[in-house]
Design an enzyme around this catalytic site. Structure first.
Site, PDB file in Angstrom:
ATOM      1  N   VAL A  16       1.018  -1.258  -0.001  1.00  0.00           N
ATOM      2  CA  VAL A  16       0.056  -0.041   0.135  1.00  0.00           C
ATOM      3  C   VAL A  16       0.699   1.339   0.237  1.00  0.00           C
ATOM      4  O   VAL A  16       0.441   2.275  -0.814  1.00  0.00           O
ATOM      5  CB  VAL A  16      -0.946   0.003   1.246  1.00  0.00           C
ATOM      6  N   ARG A  47      11.120  -0.977   8.710  1.00  0.00           N
ATOM      7  CA  ARG A  47      12.026  -1.765   9.606  1.00  0.00           C
ATOM      8  C   ARG A  47      13.329  -1.930   9.140  1.00  0.00           C
ATOM      9  O   ARG A  47      14.229  -1.886  10.149  1.00  0.00           O
ATOM     10  CB  ARG A  47      11.107  -3.232   9.348  1.00  0.00           C
ATOM     11  N   GLU A 143     -10.394   5.760   5.886  1.00  0.00           N
ATOM     12  CA  GLU A 143     -11.144   5.159   4.675  1.00  0.00           C
ATOM     13  C   GLU A 143     -10.691   3.536   4.219  1.00  0.00           C
ATOM     14  O   GLU A 143     -11.452   2.814   4.016  1.00  0.00           O
ATOM     15  CB  GLU A 143     -11.217   6.147   3.665  1.00  0.00           C
ATOM     16  N   ILE A 150     -13.674   1.509  -1.706  1.00  0.00           N
ATOM     17  CA  ILE A 150     -14.952   1.922  -1.598  1.00  0.00           C
ATOM     18  C   ILE A 150     -14.874   3.018  -0.574  1.00  0.00           C
ATOM     19  O   ILE A 150     -14.724   2.798   0.587  1.00  0.00           O
ATOM     20  CB  ILE A 150     -15.896   0.865  -1.237  1.00  0.00           C
ATOM     21  N   GLU A 204      -5.109 -12.780   2.943  1.00  0.00           N
ATOM     22  CA  GLU A 204      -3.783 -12.183   3.870  1.00  0.00           C
ATOM     23  C   GLU A 204      -2.954 -12.946   3.866  1.00  0.00           C
ATOM     24  O   GLU A 204      -3.134 -14.324   3.642  1.00  0.00           O
ATOM     25  CB  GLU A 204      -4.754 -12.234   5.166  1.00  0.00           C
ATOM     26  N   ASP A 215     -11.385 -11.357   9.434  1.00  0.00           N
ATOM     27  CA  ASP A 215     -10.988  -9.992   8.836  1.00  0.00           C
ATOM     28  C   ASP A 215     -12.565  -9.037   8.484  1.00  0.00           C
ATOM     29  O   ASP A 215     -12.560  -8.086   8.813  1.00  0.00           O
ATOM     30  CB  ASP A 215     -10.318 -10.431   7.255  1.00  0.00           C
ATOM     31  N   LYS A 219     -13.815  -5.338  10.148  1.00  0.00           N
ATOM     32  CA  LYS A 219     -14.356  -4.393   9.142  1.00  0.00           C
ATOM     33  C   LYS A 219     -15.730  -3.862   9.631  1.00  0.00           C
ATOM     34  O   LYS A 219     -16.252  -2.738   9.808  1.00  0.00           O
ATOM     35  CB  LYS A 219     -14.169  -4.569   7.800  1.00  0.00           C
TER      36      LYS A 219
HETATM   37  N1  HSE Z   1      -7.573  -9.907   2.620  1.00  0.00           N
HETATM   38  C1  HSE Z   1      -8.629  -9.035   2.531  1.00  0.00           C
HETATM   39  C2  HSE Z   1      -9.627  -9.299   1.424  1.00  0.00           C
HETATM   40  C3  HSE Z   1      -8.104  -7.779   2.140  1.00  0.00           C
HETATM   41  O1  HSE Z   1      -9.548 -10.441   0.838  1.00  0.00           O
HETATM   42  O2  HSE Z   1     -10.667  -8.696   1.355  1.00  0.00           O
HETATM   43  C4  HSE Z   1      -7.683  -6.755   3.219  1.00  0.00           C
HETATM   44  O3  HSE Z   1      -8.609  -6.708   4.253  1.00  0.00           O
END
Ligand code: HSE
Length: 450
Positions: A16, A47, A143, A150, A204, A215, A219
Site C-alpha cells: 500500500v 523496519r 477510509e 470503496i 491475507e 477480517d 471491518k
Molecule cells: N484479505 C482481504 C480481502 C483484504 O480479501 O478482502 C484486506 O482486508
C-alpha cells in the site's frame, strides 16, 4: 507544514505504501493544483532501511517516482522519524497493532493528523485512538481500513448523515467472495478456490483471517460504530467463516434461487435500538443487487430510513484501490476539510454509549436447513415435530432421489425463527438415530425494503 509544501510522513513501504508513492508520482501536479501547494513526502519509516534504500530506485522507476522518494527519505530510526517537526500528516500503512498503535498515538498527541489503512489497529485500539484524536483536535482518517477503495466511511459520515441507519450489509472480504464465486459458478472445491485466491494475492498472509470471517468482523465493527454512533468492538460480532461450507449446500441453495455470500450484517431495531452484529455465510436471493457481486469485489449496502438502500461496490483490496482511499484521505486533510469533521466523529464515537448487542440466539431470521435422513417412513414427520415444538414453521422442502448408503439429503426452508430455538431443535434432531451427521443451517437474508 512548511511554508511552501504540505509535508507528510509515512510508516510502511509495502504494497500500500508503494501505491501511495505511485499515486503521488502520477497525480502530484493535479493535487498541487487542487490544494494550492505541493504535497511532499518528507520521511518514511521502515523496519530495514538498507533493504529499501538499495531497491528504491528500481522499485519505483516505472512510476517515475524518484522525485517523490529517494534513499534519503527512508529511515529505520524511530527518533529521527519523529524528530522532523515540519510534517503535519502521518500515513500509517505498516499494519499490525504494535508498534503501529503507539506511533499513531504519538502522532495524534502532538496534534498532527493520521491517515491509516489498518483495520486490525482500529479494531483493537480504535476507541482509545479516536479519543486521543478528539482530545488533540486531530483527524484520524481511516477510509482504507474498510472495503479498500470503496468510500464507505465518508458515505456513512457525510453523504448519509441525514438518515437513521437501521441496517448495513457488506461483502467485506474479497478473498471469500472470490472463493464463493468459484464454488458457485464453476463448482470448484473450497480448497482449490482458496489456492487460486492466494495465487492472485487477495488473501491475507494468514488466510485463516479471511476464511474464518475475522477480517470481515473487524471491518464490520468499524462500520457499525460509524453507522450507529456506538462503541462497537470486534468481540461484539458473532462470526462464522466460509471454511464450514459444503458445495452441496451451495447447489441446493441455487435450486431455491439463492446465492451464497459471506455477509457482514449490522442491524439496529427501530423499536428498541438493540443491535445485532454478525458475519456468516448467508443465502441471498439472486435478484438482490448484493447477490450479484462476484469475484474479489466488495460491496456495502446501507439502509437508511429516508434514502432506502444505497449500495456501493468496488475493489476491497489491492495496491492501487487501497492507495486510492489513503491518498483521498490525505488530500481531504491537507485541504482542511477533515480536521474539524473527524475530530467531531471521533468524539461522537468515543462518547457514544456501549452498544446494546443482542445474543446470536435472539436473532430472528429465515433459515435453510439440510438433514441427511434415513430413507424410511416417519423420519420427516419426527423432524417436523421437533421443529414445530420449537415454534419453527417450515415454508418449503426439497428432496431428490439420491440415496447414499441409505441416507438422503432433505432441505427445509423455515419461516422466521429464533436462532437459539433453532439451535436447540437441531441438536435434538441430530440425536435421532435416523439422522446422519450434523444438520446444516444457513441464514437466509431478507434485506429491508426488498
Ligand atoms: N484479505 C482481504 C480481502 C483484504 O480479501 O478482502 C484486506 O482486508
Amino acid at each position: 507544514m512548511s511554508g511552501e509544501t504540505i509535508d507528510i510522513a509515512m510508516i510502511g513501504l509495502g504494497t500500500v505504501g508503494g501505491g501511495v508513492v505511485r499515486m503521488l508520482a502520477r497525480h502530484g501536479d493535479e493535487y498541487t493544483r487542487r490544494l494550492g501547494r505541493p504535497l511532499r513526502l518528507r520521511r518514511v519509516l521502515v523496519r530495514n532501511a538498507n533493504r529499501h534504500r538499495q531497491s528504491v530506485n528500481e522499485t519505483f522507476k516505472d512510476a517515475g517516482a524518484q522525485t517523490i522518494i529517494s534513499a534519503d527519505t527512508i529511515t529505520d530510526d524511530v527518533d529521527t522519524f519523529f524528530s522532523d517537526a515540519s510534517t503535519s500528516i502521518m500515513i500509517e500503512v505498516a499494519g499490525g497493532v504494535d508498534p503501529a498503535g503507539d506511533y499513531v498515538r504519538r502522532t495524534l498527541e502532538s496534534g498532527n493528523h493520521v491517515v491509516t489503512a489498518n483495520k486490525s489497529l482500529l479494531a483493537a485500539r480504535g476507541i482509545e485512538l479516536f479519543d486521543t484524536a478528539a482530545r488533540h483536535n486531530a483527524s484520524l482518517a481511516f477510509e482504507a481500513s474498510c472495503a479498500g477503495g470503496i468510500p464507505i466511511v465518508t458515505s456513512l459520515l457525510f453523504g448519509l448523515a441525514a438518515n437513521r441507519v437501521s441496517g448495513l450489509y457488506g461483502i467485506l472480504n474479497g478473498t471469500c467472495n472470490y472463493i464463493l464465486t468459484q464454488m458457485t459458478q464453476h463448482g470448484t472445491t473450497y480448497a482449490d478456490a482458496l489456492t487460486q485466491a492466494q495465487q492472485l494475492g487477495f488473501a491475507e498472509a494468514d488466510p485463516s483471517l479471511d476464511v474464518t470471517g475475522q477480517d470481515a468482523a473487524q471491518k464490520l465493527a468499524i462500520l457499525a460504530a460509524l453507522a450507529f454512533g456506538a462503541r462497537t468492538h470486534e468481540r461484539d460480532v458473532t462470526v462464522l467463516g466460509i471454511d464450514t461450507l459444503d458445495l452441496a449446500d451451495i447447489k441446493f441453495g441455487a435450486e431455491l434461487g439463492y446465492d451464497v455470500k459471506l455477509l457482514g450484517i449490522a442491524e439496529r431495531s427501530e423499536t428498541n435500538g438493540r443491535m445485532s452484529l454478525g458475519v456468516q455465510p448467508c443465502f441471498v436471493h439472486r435478484d438482490e443487487p448484493i447477490a450479484q457481486i462476484y469475484g474479489s469485489f466488495n460491496a456495502v449496502s446501507v439502509y437508511g430510513d429516508a434514502v432506502g438502500h444505497v449500495m456501493q461496490m468496488g475493489r476491497g483490496a489491492g495496491q492501487m484501490p487501497t492507495a486510492s482511499a489513503v491518498v483521498s484521505d490525505l488530500i481531504n486533510i491537507a485541504a482542511g476539510w477533515y480536521p474539524r469533521a473527524f475530530a467531531k466523529v471521533a468524539s461522537s464515537i468515543a462518547s457514544g454509549g456501549m452498544p446494546d448487542v443482542i445474543h446470536a440466539d435472539e436473532l430472528t431470521a429465515r433459515f435453510y436447513l439440510r438433514f441427511n435422513m434415513r430413507d424410511e417412513p416417519g423420519v420427516m414427520a419426527k423432524v417436523a415435530t421437533i421443529l414445530g415444538t420449537a415454534d419453527i414453521s417450515i415454508s418449503a422442502a426439497l428432496q431428490h432421489e439420491q440415496i447414499v448408503d441409505g441416507f438422503v439429503p432433505v432441505v427445509v426452508v423455515t419461516h422466521n425463527a429464533k436462532q437459539g430455538r433453532l439451535r436447540e431443535a437441531l441438536s435434538r434432531i441430530e440425536a435421532l438415530d435416523t439422522i446422519y451427521a450434523s444438520p446444516v443451517s444457513i441464514r437466509i437474508v431478507d434485506l429491508p425494503g426488498g
